[in-house]
Scaffold this motif. Sequence first.
Motif, PDB file in Angstrom:
ATOM      1  N   VAL A 159      -2.206  13.207  15.585  1.00  0.00           N
ATOM      2  CA  VAL A 159      -2.410  12.046  14.722  1.00  0.00           C
ATOM      3  C   VAL A 159      -2.632  10.860  15.649  1.00  0.00           C
ATOM      4  CG1 VAL A 159      -1.031  12.909  12.794  1.00  0.00           C
ATOM      5  CG2 VAL A 159       0.075  11.602  14.605  1.00  0.00           C
ATOM      6  N   SER A 161      -3.109   6.271  15.943  1.00  0.00           N
ATOM      7  CA  SER A 161      -2.682   4.997  15.364  1.00  0.00           C
ATOM      8  C   SER A 161      -3.714   4.392  14.426  1.00  0.00           C
ATOM      9  CB  SER A 161      -2.380   4.005  16.488  1.00  0.00           C
ATOM     10  OG  SER A 161      -3.502   3.833  17.334  1.00  0.00           O
ATOM     11  N   ASN A 163      -5.439   6.004  12.108  1.00  0.00           N
ATOM     12  CA  ASN A 163      -5.450   6.691  10.809  1.00  0.00           C
ATOM     13  C   ASN A 163      -4.013   7.032  10.399  1.00  0.00           C
ATOM     14  OD1 ASN A 163      -8.510   7.276  10.397  1.00  0.00           O
ATOM     15  ND2 ASN A 163      -8.098   7.932  12.498  1.00  0.00           N
ATOM     16  N   LEU A 164      -3.188   6.010  10.354  1.00  0.00           N
ATOM     17  CA  LEU A 164      -1.766   6.215  10.119  1.00  0.00           C
ATOM     18  C   LEU A 164      -1.282   5.334   8.981  1.00  0.00           C
ATOM     19  CD1 LEU A 164       0.419   7.943  11.702  1.00  0.00           C
ATOM     20  CD2 LEU A 164       1.170   5.763  12.673  1.00  0.00           C
ATOM     21  N   LEU A 165      -0.502   5.924   8.081  1.00  0.00           N
ATOM     22  CA  LEU A 165       0.150   5.149   7.023  1.00  0.00           C
ATOM     23  C   LEU A 165       1.401   4.505   7.601  1.00  0.00           C
ATOM     24  CD1 LEU A 165      -0.095   7.774   4.112  1.00  0.00           C
ATOM     25  CD2 LEU A 165      -1.599   5.799   4.545  1.00  0.00           C
ATOM     26  N   ARG A 166       1.556   3.203   7.377  1.00  0.00           N
ATOM     27  CA  ARG A 166       2.687   2.471   7.953  1.00  0.00           C
ATOM     28  C   ARG A 166       3.519   1.821   6.854  1.00  0.00           C
ATOM     29  NH1 ARG A 166       2.081   1.537  13.505  1.00  0.00           N
ATOM     30  NH2 ARG A 166       0.006   2.067  14.331  1.00  0.00           N
ATOM     31  N   PHE A 172       6.581   3.614  11.113  1.00  0.00           N
ATOM     32  CA  PHE A 172       5.908   4.761  10.498  1.00  0.00           C
ATOM     33  C   PHE A 172       6.836   5.961  10.510  1.00  0.00           C
ATOM     34  CE2 PHE A 172       4.813   4.662  15.008  1.00  0.00           C
ATOM     35  CZ  PHE A 172       5.236   5.918  15.423  1.00  0.00           C
ATOM     36  N   ILE A 174       6.313  10.278  10.592  1.00  0.00           N
ATOM     37  CA  ILE A 174       5.393  11.410  10.728  1.00  0.00           C
ATOM     38  C   ILE A 174       6.181  12.701  10.546  1.00  0.00           C
ATOM     39  CG2 ILE A 174       3.817  12.637  12.280  1.00  0.00           C
ATOM     40  CD1 ILE A 174       3.372   9.969  13.720  1.00  0.00           C
ATOM     41  N   GLY A 183       1.979  12.361   3.239  1.00  0.00           N
ATOM     42  CA  GLY A 183       2.073  11.256   4.185  1.00  0.00           C
ATOM     43  C   GLY A 183       1.437  11.621   5.517  1.00  0.00           C
ATOM     44  N   ASN A 184       1.991  11.089   6.584  1.00  0.00           N
ATOM     45  CA  ASN A 184       1.494  11.391   7.930  1.00  0.00           C
ATOM     46  C   ASN A 184       1.991  12.774   8.352  1.00  0.00           C
ATOM     47  OD1 ASN A 184       0.363   8.695   8.296  1.00  0.00           O
ATOM     48  ND2 ASN A 184       2.480   7.999   8.509  1.00  0.00           N
ATOM     49  N   TRP A 185       1.059  13.656   8.604  1.00  0.00           N
ATOM     50  CA  TRP A 185       1.423  15.041   8.952  1.00  0.00           C
ATOM     51  C   TRP A 185       0.833  15.415  10.303  1.00  0.00           C
ATOM     52  CZ3 TRP A 185      -1.829  19.770   7.383  1.00  0.00           C
ATOM     53  CH2 TRP A 185      -1.226  20.946   7.850  1.00  0.00           C
TER      54      TRP A 185
END
Length: 229
Positions: A159, A161, A163-166, A172, A174, A183-185
Motif C-alpha cells: 500500500v 501513501s 492511495n490511503l484512507l486516513r 491511518f 491498515i 478499508g486499507n488492506w
Amino acid sequence: MTVSSSSSDGTGYSETDFSVQELPLAIRPHRSRPIRTLLFLTTIVVIGTLLGIGSAYVMIEREQPLNAVSIGAWRAYPKAGTAEADPYSVAIYTRGAVVPLASGEGLALVAREDDAGNLLDPTCVYRISGQTPAARLWTLTATDGDGRLTATLPGRVQVDSQNLLRNPDGTFTISAASKPHSGNWLPLARGAKASDGLRLVLRLYDAPVTTGAALDGISLPVIERLACP
C-alpha cells in the motif's frame, strides 16, 4: 659424577633430580618438539579461521546489518549504502543484489516482529496503525522471511501513501492479512505457512529523516497481532 645426598627421611636424591624437580616449570630444561609445536599452531589457526568464517556466515544469514536504529518494532539502517557502512552490510546487500536507498533518496525501515516482540507470521491478521514521518511518498510492502515478494489474492504486495484512507487527524489503520479486509488492506501471501516468515518494509521517499540522529523521537506505525489460525 653425580653428587648424592639424603633427606631426613632417608630418601636419596641427586643434584640432577633436584634441578629438574624443584625448578619452576617455566625455566626447567626441556627438549624441543617441533612437530608438536607445529600441530598446536596449526590447530589454533584452523580454529580461528573456522570461528571467523562461521561468525561472518551467521551475521550475513541473519540479514540484519550492524548499526541499526530501533524504533518500536522497526529497524532502520541509515548507514547502509554509504561509505560508513560496515563490511557485513556490504556483504548482505551484495549477496542479495539489493541496492539500498541513498541518503538523498529516502530511508527503508524493516519489521520482523510486532510491537509485542512476536515474530511476524503470514498466516495471522495484523493491524498497523498510527502515522509516519513526513515524506513525499511512502510505501508499505509485505515480503516473506527472506525478503522475497510473494503471490497474493489481488496480485499486489503493498500500500502507499497516495492511495490511503486516513482519519481526520491524519493517522491511518491498515489491515495486513491474506484475505480481503475493508478499508486499507495490505495483502499477505496466499496459502503461506508460518515457517515462510514475514517482513514488513516501510520505505520513506524524499524524507528529511535519513540519518540516525533525525530518527530520534519520531513516530512510526504500531504493529498489533489481532488473530492467528
